[in-house]
Design an enzyme around this catalytic site. Sequence first.
Site, PDB file in Angstrom:
ATOM      1  N   HIS A   1       5.931  -0.680  -2.695  1.00 38.50           N
ATOM      2  CA  HIS A   1       5.484   0.043  -3.899  1.00 38.50           C
ATOM      3  C   HIS A   1       5.527   1.557  -3.733  1.00 38.50           C
ATOM      4  O   HIS A   1       4.923   2.284  -4.526  1.00 38.50           O
ATOM      5  CB  HIS A   1       4.065  -0.414  -4.298  1.00 38.50           C
TER       6      HIS A   1
ATOM      7  N   ASN B   1       0.828  -1.208   0.000  1.00 40.54           N
ATOM      8  CA  ASN B   1       0.000   0.000   0.000  1.00 40.54           C
ATOM      9  C   ASN B   1       0.860   1.254   0.000  1.00 40.54           C
ATOM     10  O   ASN B   1       1.854   1.336   0.712  1.00 40.54           O
ATOM     11  CB  ASN B   1      -0.922  -0.002   1.212  1.00 40.54           C
TER      12      ASN B   1
ATOM     13  N   CYS C   1      11.196  19.825 -10.900  1.00 43.60           N
ATOM     14  CA  CYS C   1      12.283  19.577  -9.945  1.00 43.60           C
ATOM     15  C   CYS C   1      13.123  20.835  -9.765  1.00 43.60           C
ATOM     16  O   CYS C   1      13.497  21.484 -10.736  1.00 43.60           O
ATOM     17  CB  CYS C   1      13.150  18.435 -10.460  1.00 43.60           C
TER      18      CYS C   1
HETATM   19  P1  NAD Z   1      -5.794  -5.652  -4.977  1.00 46.45           P
HETATM   20  O1  NAD Z   1      -6.751  -4.539  -5.154  1.00 46.45           O
HETATM   21  O2  NAD Z   1      -5.300  -6.358  -6.144  1.00 46.45           O
HETATM   22  O3  NAD Z   1      -6.467  -6.773  -4.057  1.00 46.45           O
HETATM   23  C1  NAD Z   1      -7.110  -6.505  -2.872  1.00 46.45           C
HETATM   24  C2  NAD Z   1      -7.311  -7.819  -2.134  1.00 46.45           C
HETATM   25  O4  NAD Z   1      -7.889  -7.529  -0.879  1.00 46.45           O
HETATM   26  C3  NAD Z   1      -8.239  -8.799  -2.843  1.00 46.45           C
HETATM   27  O5  NAD Z   1      -7.633 -10.081  -2.824  1.00 46.45           O
HETATM   28  C4  NAD Z   1      -9.493  -8.766  -1.997  1.00 46.45           C
HETATM   29  O6  NAD Z   1     -10.133 -10.048  -1.941  1.00 46.45           O
HETATM   30  C5  NAD Z   1      -8.936  -8.426  -0.644  1.00 46.45           C
HETATM   31  N1  NAD Z   1      -9.859  -7.718   0.231  1.00 46.45           N
HETATM   32  C6  NAD Z   1     -10.846  -6.846  -0.089  1.00 46.45           C
HETATM   33  N2  NAD Z   1     -11.439  -6.372   1.005  1.00 46.45           N
HETATM   34  C7  NAD Z   1     -10.816  -6.945   2.057  1.00 46.45           C
HETATM   35  C8  NAD Z   1     -10.970  -6.839   3.458  1.00 46.45           C
HETATM   36  N3  NAD Z   1     -11.882  -6.032   4.000  1.00 46.45           N
HETATM   37  N4  NAD Z   1     -10.146  -7.561   4.247  1.00 46.45           N
HETATM   38  C9  NAD Z   1      -9.212  -8.383   3.711  1.00 46.45           C
HETATM   39  N5  NAD Z   1      -9.030  -8.523   2.398  1.00 46.45           N
HETATM   40  C10 NAD Z   1      -9.815  -7.810   1.583  1.00 46.45           C
HETATM   41  O7  NAD Z   1      -4.636  -5.092  -4.058  1.00 46.45           O
HETATM   42  P2  NAD Z   1      -3.162  -5.569  -3.930  1.00 46.45           P
HETATM   43  O8  NAD Z   1      -3.060  -7.041  -3.829  1.00 46.45           O
HETATM   44  O9  NAD Z   1      -2.562  -4.720  -2.882  1.00 46.45           O
HETATM   45  O10 NAD Z   1      -2.565  -5.132  -5.314  1.00 46.45           O
HETATM   46  C11 NAD Z   1      -1.251  -5.285  -5.469  1.00 46.45           C
HETATM   47  C12 NAD Z   1      -0.640  -4.041  -5.985  1.00 46.45           C
HETATM   48  O11 NAD Z   1      -1.052  -3.765  -7.311  1.00 46.45           O
HETATM   49  C13 NAD Z   1      -0.912  -2.764  -5.285  1.00 46.45           C
HETATM   50  O12 NAD Z   1      -0.205  -2.591  -4.116  1.00 46.45           O
HETATM   51  C14 NAD Z   1      -0.442  -1.801  -6.251  1.00 46.45           C
HETATM   52  O13 NAD Z   1       0.913  -1.511  -6.082  1.00 46.45           O
HETATM   53  C15 NAD Z   1      -0.613  -2.489  -7.559  1.00 46.45           C
HETATM   54  N6  NAD Z   1      -1.522  -1.698  -8.285  1.00 46.45           N
HETATM   55  C16 NAD Z   1      -1.265  -0.395  -8.272  1.00 46.45           C
HETATM   56  C17 NAD Z   1      -2.062   0.464  -8.897  1.00 46.45           C
HETATM   57  C18 NAD Z   1      -1.748   1.902  -8.774  1.00 46.45           C
HETATM   58  O14 NAD Z   1      -2.580   2.688  -8.851  1.00 46.45           O
HETATM   59  N7  NAD Z   1      -0.516   2.280  -8.493  1.00 46.45           N
HETATM   60  C19 NAD Z   1      -3.165  -0.003  -9.572  1.00 46.45           C
HETATM   61  C20 NAD Z   1      -3.433  -1.363  -9.574  1.00 46.45           C
HETATM   62  C21 NAD Z   1      -2.594  -2.208  -8.897  1.00 46.45           C
HETATM   63 ZN    ZN Z   2      15.455  16.404 -10.745  1.00 50.61          ZN
END
Ligand code: NAD
Ligand code: ZN
Length: 252
Positions: free
Chosen positions: A109, A90, A152
């Site tokens: 991340h 996160n 920057c």
């Molecule tokens: P995800 O959104 O892929 O998955 C969330 C998970 O949490 C799911 O498996 C879901 O079942 C579970 N969940 C939902 N509610 C819950 C609750 N109340 N308690 C417990 N579990 C619950 O998130 P992720 O796995 O953290 O995604 C991985 C990474 O993907 C992210 O950290 C991010 O870096 C990256 N990502 C980033 C972006 C971005 O905007 N930078 C966009 C998409 C993915």
């Molecule tokens: Zn710079």
Amino acid sequence: MEIMRVLVITGAGISAESGIPTFRGKDGYWRNLDPMQLATPEAFARNPRLVWEWYNERREKIRAAQPNPAHEAIVDLAARARDLLLVTQNVDDLHLRAGLTPDKMVQIHGDIFVNRCSGCANEWRTNLGDADIDQSRLAGARHSMGDDLLECDRCGGLMRPGVVWFGEMLDPRKIDAVEEYLSRGDTDLTLVVGTTALFGYILDWATRPSKRLVEINPEMTPISRFAAEKISEPAAKALPRLISEMFGATGK
Ligand code: NAD
Ligand code: ZN
């Protein structure tokens, strides 16, 4: 019960009950745009203003949110474990605001409140509204496009959010911090909370030798078949209960 070494891995699911949407699924969309199309270096090169707007809205949402009992339970666990490391995917600051100290935490991340230069190593963290960002740093720091994008103050490059986008490498110092922790021995407990675990390194770290692997996630993930215990419940409910079962109901 003495718990010595604990690895906790969290993902967006742990912040879901604080009102921060997860990425996958409908909630992750912003103005009908898929985060996978926004969180890339290509998207930023094409339209930095659009990407910044998305991040600024997310910053606001995170600032307005509060840590939930799952974040708090991890702080509780950290106080009782001899050696705890949290690896979170996160970019929000809810683990920090719940009271976990930065030395026990790797934000693999990145951190949404960091502004990082896309051209050099310059970066700074802000918790302030963007309008309030230390104005001295911004003196003359408007992008040459003549708009509100940050430039920057060292090299003139375009500032970007200090997060890892799709297709980008992890920070090797952060990988080292995790590996260093894991190299010191098996864990007594590995706890995986609220992540789809779609990244190979997350699955790898989660399945390193441990006396006890517990997953908390309402849904099945690639971790599930390795977990000795799979708790298919929301984290804010399941995690405090798990911790109080482990240590007796001392509560907070
Ligand atoms: P995800 O959104 O892929 O998955 C969330 C998970 O949490 C799911 O498996 C879901 O079942 C579970 N969940 C939902 N509610 C819950 C609750 N109340 N308690 C417990 N579990 C619950 O998130 P992720 O796995 O953290 O995604 C991985 C990474 O993907 C992210 O950290 C991010 O870096 C990256 N990502 C980033 C972006 C971005 O905007 N930078 C966009 C998409 C993915
Ligand atoms: Zn710079």
